[in-house]
Design an enzyme around this catalytic site. Structure first.
Site, short mmCIF file in Angstrom:
data_model
loop_
_atom_site.label_atom_id
_atom_site.label_comp_id
_atom_site.label_asym_id
_atom_site.label_seq_id
_atom_site.Cartn_x
_atom_site.Cartn_y
_atom_site.Cartn_z
CB SER A 209 3.54 -28.84 -47.89
OG SER A 209 4.92 -28.92 -48.06
CG HIS A 211 2.90 -24.10 -48.58
ND1 HIS A 211 2.82 -23.75 -49.90
CD2 HIS A 211 3.84 -25.06 -48.49
CE1 HIS A 211 3.71 -24.46 -50.59
NE2 HIS A 211 4.33 -25.26 -49.76
CB THR A 247 13.90 -24.16 -31.48
OG1 THR A 247 14.99 -24.38 -30.57
CG2 THR A 247 12.72 -23.58 -30.73
CB CYS A 336 6.49 -20.72 -68.87
SG CYS A 336 5.58 -19.74 -67.75
N1 PLP Z 1 4.94 -32.74 -53.60
C1 PLP Z 1 3.91 -32.20 -54.23
C2 PLP Z 1 2.89 -33.07 -54.87
C3 PLP Z 1 3.79 -30.82 -54.30
O1 PLP Z 1 2.75 -30.27 -54.95
C4 PLP Z 1 4.78 -30.03 -53.70
C5 PLP Z 1 4.72 -28.56 -53.82
O2 PLP Z 1 4.33 -28.04 -54.85
C6 PLP Z 1 5.84 -30.64 -53.03
C7 PLP Z 1 5.89 -32.01 -53.00
C8 PLP Z 1 6.91 -29.85 -52.35
O3 PLP Z 1 6.36 -29.13 -51.29
P1 PLP Z 1 7.17 -27.96 -50.54
O4 PLP Z 1 7.67 -27.05 -51.59
O5 PLP Z 1 6.14 -27.34 -49.65
O6 PLP Z 1 8.27 -28.59 -49.79
#
Ligand code: PLP
Length: 698
Positions: A209, A211, A247, A336
Site C-alpha cells: 500500500s 500510503h 483507468t 476501541c
Molecule cells: N496489511 C497490513 C499489514 C496493514 O497494515 C494494512 C493497513 O493497515 C493492510 C494490510 C491493508 O492496507 P490498505 O488498507 O491500504 O488496503
C-alpha cells in the site's frame, strides 16, 4: 501553525512533498490517459513506465509481474482469488491440493477475511487454519512445519502493523520446503523499511500500500511471482496488461513513483541505526513519564519505527486521550469503542495478559522522521506524564491539589459519587462500585483525603474491598449499620420537620433519609445546614438508587439536583421536573464560534474533557479566551452553581463534540437556557482555549 506531532505512521503517513508535486504534475501537466496512443497519452504513460521500472528494481521483481492497484486490501484479494481459483482447478483435475488455508495469527484482518470470502464464494470448503506466533510475535516454525504438507495456501506478513515484529521469511520458506502451498507475504509494513528481493524467494504474492510510506491513499502494488497462478479481480479495458483493468490512478502512481525513486536514491529516508536511536529516545521518555510502562514488542525483533506499550492502571482510552490532547497522534493497539478498548488480537496471540493487550498504545513513525520531531515528541510525552500525575492517574511524589465538592465516577451506566471537602481533606463515598475501587483509592491517596464514611443507598452493598484498599485513609466506625452509616451520627431537622441522622463534612452535612413504606432504599441529602436544620431549599443534592420523588419532594426543593446511582443515559443529574431538550438547540457550529463569543463577551468556555486532557493541552487560546475545566464527573457540582447564579452563556467543548453535547443537554434539562455544545469539538475547531487555573465550585 500546526503543533501536531504525528506518530501513527503504521496507520498512514503524511505525503512526501515530492509525491504531492508529482501527483499535481500528473493531474495538471500530464493528465492524459496512459492507454491513449497520442502524445498526451504517451506523456502519462511515461509516469507508469518509470514508476513500474523503479519498483521492479527496488523490490527485485525480476521476471515476476508487478501491477498497480488501489492498495494492499485489493492486492490481498487478488492474490487469494488467484491462488484459490488455481487450487479449485487443480483439485477438479484430480490433484491433491491439501486441505488448509494457513494464515498467521497476527495477520491484518484483510488476510483471513479474504481467505474466508473466496473460500466460500468459490465453494472450496478448505479449512482456515490460524498459525500461532510465539511470545515475541514470530510465527511458530515448528507449527508451520507440521501443517505444511496439508497447506494449500500460506499467508504470512513481512512485518506486523501493531508491533512492527519482523517475520523470519527465510525460516518460513525453509518450513515450507517440499510443500506445494502457494505463499502470500503481506509486505505493507515492510516497504522502505526492510530490504526485499522478491524474485530470489519462493514468495508467490506480495501486496503493498502506497500510503504506508508517504504516498497517498488509494494506490498500491501487487507482485506476482513468474509462473504463480493469476486471475484478475477486475476485468474490463485490459489496463495493466490485462492483470487489473480500469483507468489507472495516475496521480497516485506518480506520487508513489516519487517515493520509490527517493527510496532508490537513498537520499531522503533515514537508515536503521538512526531510526533505532529515535525509538530509544521515545522509549526513554515513556519510561520517565509513565512509571511501570511495559513494551509489548521486542525491540530487537521489530522495525525500529514501531513502539507498542501499556501502562499499569491506565486504559488505552485514557492514554489515547491524553496524547491526543497534547496533540501527539498515536493509536490504540486495538480497536476501541467509545469507552472500553477491545483487547488486541495481535497481542492476545502473543500471549500477553489482558491489561497489556486491552491497554496497548501504538506509537509509530516513518523513515522521514527528524530530530526536531522526536525531541518535541519526547517533551510532549513528559507533558502527558505530568498531566496524568496531576490528575492522580499515575502515582506522584507530590500530592495533587485537592478537589472540592461533588465527583461522579463512571459516567456510563452505574456510578459512584464522592463528596469532597478540600478544607478538611475529608470525603464521603456513596454507592461505590467494585470497578471503581482502584480509582477511588488512588484518588484518595493522591489527594491525601480521609474517607469519613462509605455509604450505600441499599443495605449490605459490598464495601469491604474499598475499605481494605483505603487502609489508613478510611475512618473506621465500629458501629456502622448495614448501609455503612454511622449509628451514632448527629441528628438534624429536615424540611418536613422530621429528624434525620447527619454527617458533617466541612460546611455541609450529608443527611440520611429512609425511603419508607417497607422499602429498603435510602436516599442522602447534601446541603449547608442552618441552625441544626436542613430546610428543603438548602438541599443542593439528593442521592438515590431509584427516583424516590415522593419522599424527596417533602425534604428537598425543585432545584435540588437528583444524583442517581444508575445513569444509563448519561444524564449526570436531573431535577424533579426536567425540561425536554432538543439536541439541535444546544449545538453551536465551530465556524460560528468567534462571532458567538464576540456577541457574548460574558460567555464561559467550558472544557468537559478529563483533567489530564485539559492539563496536557498545548494549543494557544481561541481569540485569547480562557476555558474552565469541568470534566463530566464534576458537572453536577458546577451545574448546581451555574443554575443558582445569573445565567450567562455556557459553551461546552471536548475533543469531538460528544461529551460536550451531553453536558449541554444536561444543563438545558436542568433549566439553563444558554448552554451550548461546540459541534465537532476541538478536532474541527482547531486551537483550544488556554486553560484557566482550576477554580473551585461555589
Ligand atoms: N496489511 C497490513 C499489514 C496493514 O497494515 C494494512 C493497513 O493497515 C493492510 C494490510 C491493508 O492496507 P490498505 O488498507 O491500504 O488496503
Amino acid at each position: 501553525m500546526t503543533t501536531e506531532i504525528y506518530l501513527d505512521s503504521n496507520a498512514t503517513s503524511v505525503v512526501l512533498p515530492a509525491a504531492i508535486a508529482a501527483a499535481t504534475d500528473a493531474m495538471g501537466q500530464r493528465y492524459g490517459n496512459p492507454s491513449s496512443t497520442h502524445a498526451t497519452g504517451l506523456k502519462a504513460k511515461s509516469i507508469l513506465d518509470q514508476t513500474r521500472a523503479c519498483a521492479v528494481r527496488l523490490l527485485g521483481v525480476g521476471d515476476g509481474r508487478l501491477m498497480f492497484n488501489s492498495g494492499a486490501t485489493e492486492g490481498i484479494h487478488t492474490a487469494v482469488l488467484s491462488a484459490l481459483v488455481s487450487l479449485r482447478e487443480r483439485r477438479a483435475a484430480g490433484e491433491a491440493i491439501g486441505s488448509l488455508l494457513v494464515y498467521g495469527a497476527t495477520e491484518h484482518k484483510a488476510v483471513p477475511e479474504s481467505l474466508a470470502h473466496w473460500n466460500r464464494l468459490l465453494g472450496l470448503n478448505l479449512t482456515l487454519h490460524k498459525l500461532p506466533v510465539d511470545h515475541d510475535g514470530a510465527h511458530s516454525l515448528p507449527a508451520l512445519r507440521e501443517v505444511a504438507p496439508q497447506a494449500a495456501m500460506v499467508c504470512t506478513m513481512a512485518a506486523n502493523n501493531e508491533t512492527g515484529v519482523i517475520s523470519d521469511l527465510d525460516g518460513i520458506a525453509a518450513a515450507l520446503e517440499g510443500s506445494k502451498a502457494l505463499w502470500l507475504v503481506d509486505c505493507v509494513q515492510a516497504l522502505g523499511k526492510l530490504k526485499l528481493d522478491l524474485s530470489s524467494t519462493r514468495i508467490d504474492y506480495a501486496p503493498f500500500s502506497g500510503h504506508k510510506l508517504y504516498a497517498p491513499k488509494g494506490v498500491g502494488m501487487l507482485y506476482v511471482r513468474a509462473g504463480a497462478p493469476f486471475t484478475p479481480l477486475i476485468t474490463g479495458g485490459g489496463q495493466e496488461g490485462g492483470l487489473r483493468s480500469g483507468t489507472e490512478n495516475m496521480a497516485g502512481i506518480a506520487a508513489l513513483g516519487a517515493v520509490l525513486s527517493a527510496l532508490e536514491r537513498g537520499d531522503t529516508f533515514r537508515g536503521t541505526a538512526e531510526l533505532c536511536g529515535f525509538r530509544a529516545r521515545l522509549a526513554d521518555s515513556l519510561r520517565a513519564a509513565l512509571p511501570g510502562v511495559v513494551f509489548n514488542n521486542p525491540f530487537d525483533k521489530a522495525l525500529p519505527t514501531t513502539l507498542n506499550f501499556a501502562v499499569p492502571g491506565l486504559s488505552s482510552r485514557e492514554l489515547m486521550d491524553v496524547f491526543d490532547a497534547a496533540e501527539v497522534r498515536v493509536s490504540a493497539g486495538s480497536a476501541c469503542s467509545s469507552s472500553k478498548a477491545a483487547p488486541s488480537y495481535v497481542l492476545d496471540a502473543m500471549g500477553l495478559p489482558l491489561w497489556r493487550s486491552a491497554g496497548a498504545i501504538r506509537m509509530s513513525f516513518g523513515p522521514l522522521a527528524d530530530e526536531a520531531t522526536i525531541a518535541a515528541a519526547c517533551e510532549r510525552i513528559a507533558r502527558c506524564g505530568a498531566a496524568l500525575r496531576a490528575s492522580c492517574l499515575i502515582p506522584s511524589e507530590r500530592g495533587a491539589a485537592p478537589h472540592d465538592g461533588l465527583l461522579q465516577l463512571g459516567v456510563e451506566g452505574a456510578c459512584s459519587w464522592m463528596v469532597l471537602d478540600a478544607a478538611s481533606r475529608s470525603c464521603i463515598v456513596i454507592d461505590p462500585l467494585p470497578d471503581h475501587t482502584a480509582r477511588i483509592e488512588s484518588y484518595v491517596r493522591c489527594q491525601n483525603y480521609q474517607v469519613q464514611a462509605i455509604v450505600s443507598t441499599l443495605p449490605n452493598a459490598g464495601r469491604d474491598m474499598l475499605i481494605e484498599a483505603l487502609g489508613r485513609h478510611f475512618n473506621r466506625h465500629a458501629d456502622a449499620d448495614e448501609y455503612g452509616w454511622p449509628r451514632h451520627a448527629a441528628s438534624i431537622v429536615l424540611g418536613n420537620g422530621a429528624g434525620a441522622s447527619a454527617i458533617q463534612l466541612g460546611e455541609q452535612v450529608l443527611a440520611c433519609v429512609p425511603c419508607g413504606g417497607g422499602d429498603e432504599l435510602r436516599a442522602y441529602l447534601l446541603g449547608a445546614p442552618q441552625e441544626g436544620r436542613l430546610p428543603a431549599a438548602a438541599v443542593r443534592f439528593a442521592f438515590s438508587a431509584r427516583p424516590a420523588l415522593q419522599v424527596l419532594g417533602a425534604v428537598s426543593a425543585g432545584h435540588t439536583l437528583l444524583c442517581p446511582t444508575r445513569d444509563e443515559h448519561n444524564q449526570f443529574c436531573t431535577i424533579a421536573e426536567p425540561l425536554a431538550t432538543l439536541a439541535a438547540d444546544a449545538q453551536l457550529d465551530s465556524g460560528a464560534l468567534d462571532a458567538f463569543l464576540q456577541a457574548h463577551p460574558d460567555a464561559c468556555l467550558v472544557d468537559v474533557r478529563e483533567p489530564y486532557e485539559f492539563a496536557a493541552t498545548v494549543a494557544p487560546a481561541w481569540a485569547g479566551r480562557a476555558a474552565l475545566s469541568v470534566p463530566l464527573g464534576r458537572l453536577a457540582e458546577y451545574a448546581s452553581a451555574w443554575l443558582h447564579a445569573e445565567q450567562t452563556p455556557l459553551v461546552f467543548f471536548c475533543r469531538s463534540g460528544n461529551r460536550s453535547l451531553k453536558a449541554a443537554q444536561c444543563l438545558r434539562r436542568l433549566g439553563h437556557r444558554q448552554a451550548y455544545s461546540l459541534n465537532g469539538g476541538l478536532a474541527l475547531a482547531g486551537a483550544a482555549p488556554a486553560p484557566l487555573p482550576l477554580p473551585l465550585a461555589a
